[in-house]
Design an enzyme around this catalytic site. Structure first.
Site, PDB file in Angstrom:
ATOM      1  N   HIS A  14      -5.164   5.987  -7.844  1.00 18.55           N
ATOM      2  CA  HIS A  14      -6.124   5.450  -6.872  1.00 18.55           C
ATOM      3  C   HIS A  14      -7.558   5.714  -7.329  1.00 18.55           C
ATOM      4  CE1 HIS A  14      -2.562   6.257  -4.157  1.00 18.55           C
ATOM      5  NE2 HIS A  14      -2.802   4.989  -3.904  1.00 18.55           N
ATOM      6  N   GLN A  16       5.759  -2.679   6.168  1.00 14.56           N
ATOM      7  CA  GLN A  16       6.280  -2.916   4.825  1.00 14.56           C
ATOM      8  C   GLN A  16       7.374  -1.929   4.432  1.00 14.56           C
ATOM      9  OE1 GLN A  16       2.252  -2.229   3.062  1.00 14.56           O
ATOM     10  NE2 GLN A  16       3.358  -1.135   1.448  1.00 14.56           N
ATOM     11  N   ASP A  50       2.517  -1.793  -9.354  1.00 17.28           N
ATOM     12  CA  ASP A  50       3.156  -2.707  -8.400  1.00 17.28           C
ATOM     13  C   ASP A  50       2.831  -4.140  -8.823  1.00 17.28           C
ATOM     14  OD1 ASP A  50       4.086  -0.665  -6.323  1.00 17.28           O
ATOM     15  OD2 ASP A  50       1.956  -0.203  -6.478  1.00 17.28           O
TER      16      ASP A  50
END
Length: 254
Positions: free
Chosen positions: A36, A60, A149
């Protein structure tokens, strides 16, 4: 660093930002790590004002226990954000984010059905819905997504193009630890013994000399449950489970 716990307060403040300034946006679910931080640094370097969101998005998570076990480290997250020179942090509540009780959803009926989508039914509908909301709330010129991802990145980029969203979706390289393991918030839950096994996952997945079937068999022999190993468009995707923890990764095969 400004902290907004209300979406309405952020939207009001957003109107005061000089329209000539470039805004960078890093959406997260918290439990921040170096991956991050690398996104934040890229945003800070490329924009005049960087916004970070921290929102654990329940929609999700098809598996409720996965949601309940997700690490929450808000105080640490805010310290990291401050250190990395984030200008504003948005901490929305679920009730404010989903005023409609999740009746309105963003769905995709092709890519989202594959790989992660086939193993986590409804996952990408939750992802796309919350990302659409966040992009509309922040109205940034650039939004940063990690390539770990990669399927998610492709779907968000496709949504941006399909709905003419005026935010550039910027892909960022996967950050890895000294053993080559892709950084993930879920890694915090791994024991030392599990971490020692998990380092074989990226090692095998990145091997261009092994087929997906060969990798699958080797991973199973090491004790992994293999959800899928798949080569598509010159990229290899993998998803495994160790204990009750799911891990994903991918590598460019070129």
């Amino acid at each position: 660093m400004l902290i907004f716990e209300s979406i309405k307060e952020w939207i009001s403040f957003r109107k005061s930002i000089d329209h000539t300034k470039y805004i960078g946006f890093v959406p997260t679910m918290g439990c921040l790590h170096e991956g991050h931080a690398s996104l934040i640094r890229k945003s800070v370097a490329e924009n005049d004002f960087t916004v970070l969101s921290i929102f654990l998005n329940q929609t999700q998570f098809p598996d409720q226990s996965d949601f309940e076990n997700y690490p929450i480290t808000t105080d640490e997250d805010l310290e990291i954000a401050k250190k990395e020179k984030v200008d504003a942090v948005i901490l929305p509540t679920t009730s404010e984010m989903y005023l409609d009780d999740y009746h309105y959803k963003v769905t995709e009926d092709n890519l989202s059905m594959l790989r992660e989508g086939s193993h986590r039914l409804g996952h990408f509908t939750g992802v796309l819905t919350v990302v659409m909301k966040l992009l509309n709330i922040v109205k940034a010129q650039n939004a940063y997504f990690g390539e770990k991802d990669y399927q998610q990145y492709e779907l968000v980029k496709g949504m941006k193009e399909a709905f003419f969203i005026d935010t550039e979706i910027v892909p960022c390289p996967t950050e890895r630890d000294e053993n080559g393991i892709a950084l993930s918030s879920r890694n915090r839950r791994l024991t030392k013994e599990q971490m020692n096994v998990v380092k074989n996952f990226p090692l095998l997945l990145s091997s261009k000399h092994l087929s997906p079937n060969e990798i699958t068999e080797k991973l199973k022999a090491l004790g992994f449950k293999v959800n899928y190993i798949e080569d598509t468009n010159n990229r290899r995707y993998g998803s495994v489970q160790i204990g009750d923890i799911n891990l994903i990764d991918n590598f460019n095969l070129s």
